[in-house]
Scaffold this active site. Structure first.
Site, PDB file in Angstrom:
ATOM      1  N   ASP A 154       4.052  -0.902  11.419  1.00 16.92           N
ATOM      2  CA  ASP A 154       3.466   0.285  10.963  1.00 16.92           C
ATOM      3  C   ASP A 154       2.958   0.986  12.029  1.00 16.92           C
ATOM      4  O   ASP A 154       2.328   0.331  12.884  1.00 16.92           O
ATOM      5  CB  ASP A 154       2.313   0.117   9.740  1.00 16.92           C
ATOM      6  N   ASP A 183       0.841  -1.283   0.097  1.00 18.11           N
ATOM      7  CA  ASP A 183       0.042   0.108  -0.009  1.00 18.11           C
ATOM      8  C   ASP A 183       0.856   1.194  -0.086  1.00 18.11           C
ATOM      9  O   ASP A 183       0.278   2.260  -0.467  1.00 18.11           O
ATOM     10  CB  ASP A 183      -0.789  -0.051   1.368  1.00 18.11           C
ATOM     11  N   HIS A 184       2.299   1.266   0.488  1.00 21.42           N
ATOM     12  CA  HIS A 184       2.773   2.483   0.494  1.00 21.42           C
ATOM     13  C   HIS A 184       3.643   2.842  -0.614  1.00 21.42           C
ATOM     14  O   HIS A 184       4.036   4.170  -0.777  1.00 21.42           O
ATOM     15  CB  HIS A 184       3.918   2.342   1.658  1.00 21.42           C
TER      16      HIS A 184
HETATM   17 FE1  SF4 Z   1      -0.905   4.389   4.904  1.00 30.29          FE
HETATM   18 FE2  SF4 Z   1       0.221   5.369   7.012  1.00 30.29          FE
HETATM   19 FE3  SF4 Z   1      -1.132   7.034   5.742  1.00 30.29          FE
HETATM   20 FE4  SF4 Z   1      -2.287   4.976   7.064  1.00 30.29          FE
HETATM   21  S1  SF4 Z   1      -1.104   6.612   8.105  1.00 30.29           S
HETATM   22  S2  SF4 Z   1      -2.679   5.826   4.982  1.00 30.29           S
HETATM   23  S3  SF4 Z   1      -0.736   3.229   6.815  1.00 30.29           S
HETATM   24  S4  SF4 Z   1       0.806   6.043   4.990  1.00 30.29           S
END
Ligand code: SF4
Length: 754
Positions: free
Chosen positions: A160, A95-96
């Protein structure tokens, strides 16, 4: 998606006995947080009450989740553990690494091209070791976890910081570094300082424009960015029960913004509804059977000040919508006061972008509430003054929202629907409207709004609000727009007002998805080959670190004496270096480049004792490495504070640094150094830091006798031939000394598994 119902039933089967035992040893009624913590002790039975904020305790988490940026090094390390499969259910989420630019389809295609190598690697390692793999586009890790894996009363860790989102479904879910996750994957315990407990009593009911997001925006204003450090925030009260499960997730998600270890809510009807709507009737049924253990004891919530270290009370009926920012998520301003506040601080009033999404606010309910505002723009002939961007939280949400016509409403307002991924929330945003660094304002429903976070521009003022407030502000184009009292002029020149948002908690026709983006691992992945190209820039298979030769360490040279603050960012910078998170040698080119050299107060400018010349830290260290000369790093107080990233310990280890001596360590970094087979010592006498000179050589003259609780003697030889002999301390226990002997904790695990 293969959530593990047998594992969940096992956790519940043990709960009554473990909670009962914990109540006995603690000697009083228990909060929910304590019930979860004590029922997940590694040593199974509670035999004493742990000191909150004092005792380090070993736990046994039920699940692990990793995102693509952090999973690379975590999995590279796990591959060294000599295990056939992960010992604890684990998932990897891509996702990143997906940049938001032209919209979902094109952006996803581009990401699959540019990061193909990384995604392939993560996919094949997952397949080999029994890890569930969520493909790029499947969604944001924390939404996917909430929709598929989180369960009341469970404990999970994730690589995370917003892993805490799963508290919305009653978990104790904590963000950790990759090294911690690898330990648990390999069947070892997870260590955590027993947290303090903050209770937040919610009374009343959300109404009108106020959303769950406003609860945490308010809490952030009260606690500030450090106020939750080392604590679990536990929410309770009638107000908590009246909120949706995903709303609870939003609140827990942003607990990370007040530094909390995690946040959680007791199991209630909203969670049951969410479990059933996400096709987990068996989990809801199992949870119902142990309901009393999935929430704090009644006495605790009746007299919270007796059981929590701090109590906050918020009346939801009186709570008003907030916008927090700019540059910090704890600068809370009720929307009704924004006119004065913006003027006072000279914040740009015109809003360029309204961004809805991120793991914080991308649920179905969030989209319906925001869409109910967007629909009014269409109905009332209002043309949005700001650009709209939407990141759905998962493919399941996107598909369902598309089926139900929600996305079309935004598209009719010319919104760009980006990939189901982090996008602008992590700076993966190729923002086309501003290429320079002009002062400007954006509003978003994300969690973090630090300088440069979304678009790299230090002058972008980012404000955090609920999705419906972001929608209203984007339509008005003004930061100081208060939809509860301000009117707008429509395209016909008429004055109109926006009605209050209306949301649908869960889709009336159920969730639907064609391809959720999940890839189950093979039953037997032993034949899967992991391919990493020799010339890859982004990935490199790890070579085990050398074991200790059992001898005293003599003739080590000073690499750098760091002055003042030296965080993990100083030791291993983020930003553009994110690209090399899976390539230890390449990322080591950022080793300590942010640390200030105490002898010239410059960064990345140290003297080589080999040539007498000054140069960058990594280059100088590589020369020592080539000549097999060991080196030492000297640091000040709280060395290694900041993130738990293991790269800050692996890089110096990889480059040949043998010892770090400091006035004091940040604990996680100290543990990371130990895990990677480094010697982390503290000055017995802090002022010995001042004895260290630029051309010093270090002899560790009693290292052969390295033992638990025994200080080590260091002989410092100065360039004029004089010597100082100092005492240094360490906190290695016998198991950690074995890590040192073997070269790393992973080497030891591998040996034990052989
Ligand atoms: Fe992605 Fe972290 Fe943003 Fe959540 S806080 S959308 S996990 S980058």
């Amino acid at each position: 998606m293969a959530y593990d119902i047998d594992m969940i039933k096992k956790v519940y089967a043990q709960m009554a006995e473990r909670v009962g035992k914990a109540r006995e040893v603690v000697g009083k009624p228990l909060t929910l947080s304590e019930k979860i913590l004590y029922s997940h002790l590694w040593d199974v039975e509670a035999d004493k009450a742990y000191g909150r904020g004092k005792d380090y305790v070993n736990f046994s988490p039920d699940r692990i989740a990793c995102q693509d940026a952090t999973a690379q090094m975590a999995l590279l390390q796990f591959m060294q553990a000599g295990k056939k499969k992960v010992e604890v259910p684990t998932t990897v989420h891509c996702d990143h690494l997906i940049q938001a630019k032209q919209g979902a389809k094109k952006d996803l295609k581009r990401a699959n091209e540019t990061s193909n190598e990384v995604f392939d690697f993560l996919g094949s390692v997952s397949n080999k070791y029994g890890i569930g793999f969520w493909k790029p586009g499947a969604g944001i890790i924390h939404q996917v976890v909430l929709e598929n894996y989180a369960f009341p009363g469970g404990m999970m860790i994730g690589t995370d910081s917003h892993t805490v989102n799963a508290g919305g479904l009653g978990m104790v879910a904590v963000g950790v570094g990759g090294a911690d996750a690898v330990d648990v994957m390999a069947g070892m315990p997870w260590e955590l300082k027993f947290p303090k407990l903050i209770g937040v009593k919610l009374t009343g009911k959300l109404n009108g424009w106020t959303a769950a997001k406003d609860v945490i925006l308010k809490v952030a204003g009260i606690l500030t960015v450090k106020g939750g450090t080392g604590a679990i925030i536990e929410y309770f009260g009638e107000g908590a029960k009246s909120m949706s499960c995903t709303g609870k997730g939003t609140i827990c998600n942003m607990g990370a913004e007040v530094g909390a270890t995690t946040s959680t809510f007791g199991y209630d009807d909203s969670m049951e509804r969410f479990l059933r709507a996400t096709d987990r009737n068996d989990v809801a049924d199992a949870a119902n059977e142990v309901r009393e253990h999935l929430t704090g004891d009644d006495e605790v919530y009746a007299n919270p000040e007796l059981y929590f270290d701090e109590v906050i009370e918020i009346n939801l009926t009186e709570l008003r919508p907030h916008l927090n920012g700019p540059f910090t998520p704890d600068l809370a301003t009720p929307i009704s006061e924004m006119k004065e506040k913006a003027k006072e601080n000279d914040w740009p009033i015109n809003v360029d972008w309204g961004l809805i999404g991120s793991c914080t606010n991308s649920s179905y309910e969030d989209l319906t509430r925001a869409a109910s505002i967007a629909q009014q723009a269409l109905d009332k002939n209002l043309k949005p003054k700001s650009d709209f961007g939407i990141n759905p939280g998962s493919e399941q949400i996107r598909y369902t929202a598309d089926r139900d016509g929600l996305l079309k409403i935004f598209e009719d307002l010319d919104a760009t629907v980006f990939t189901n991924a982090c996008g602008p929330c992590i700076g993966q945003w190729d923002r086309s409207d501003r290429k320079g660094e002009e002062k400007n304002t954006i509003v978003h429903s994300f969690n973090r709004n630090f300088s440069k976070r979304a678009d790299g521009n230090p002058n972008t003022h980012a404000f955090v609000g609920s999705p419906e407030m972001v929608a209203a502000i984007a339509i008005s184009g003004r930061l100081d727009f208060d939809p509860t009292r301000d009117k707008l002029i429509n395209e016909d020149g008429e004055e109109v007002m926006l009605d209050e948002p209306k949301g649908i908690e869960l889709p009336t026709n159920g969730f639907e998805v064609e391809d959720a983006g999940y890839v189950a691992p093979m039953e037997d992945g032993s034949g899967v080959e992991i391919k990493v190209a020799e010339d890859s820039e982004r990935l490199e298979l790890l070579t085990p670190f050398e074991p200790w030769d059992g001898e005293n360490l003599l003739g080590a040279k000073l690499l750098i004496k760091a002055h003042g603050k030296c965080t993990t960012d100083h030791i291993s910078m983020a930003g553009p270096w994110l690209r090399y998170r899976g390539h230890l040698d390449n990322i080591s080119n950022n080793c300590l480049i942010g640390a200030v050299n105490a002898f010239n107060m410059k960064t990345n400018f140290v003297k080589s004792q080999l040539t007498g010349e000054y140069g960058g830290v990594p280059d100088t260290q590589r020369e020592y490495k080539e000549k097999k000369i060991p080196t030492v790093v000297i640091g000040d107080h709280n060395y290694g504070e900041g993130s738990s990233r293991e790269h800050a310990a692996m890089e110096p280890r990889h480059l040949g640094v043998k010892v770090v001596i400091v006035k004091s360590f940040a604990r996680i970094h100290e543990t990371n150094l130990k895990k990677q087979g480094m010697l982390g010592l503290t000055f017995d006498n802090e002022s010995d830091y001042d004895l260290i000179q630029e051309d010093d050589t270090f002899n560790f003259i009693d290292l052969k006798d390295f033992a638990e609780g025994k200080p080590l003697t260091v002989e410092i030889v100065h360039s004029d031939g004089t010597k100082d002999v100092i005492k240094t301390n360490h906190t290695y226990n016998s198991n950690q000394i074995d890590w040192y002997k073997e070269g790393s904790a992973l080497n030891l695990i591998k040996k034990l598994n052989a």
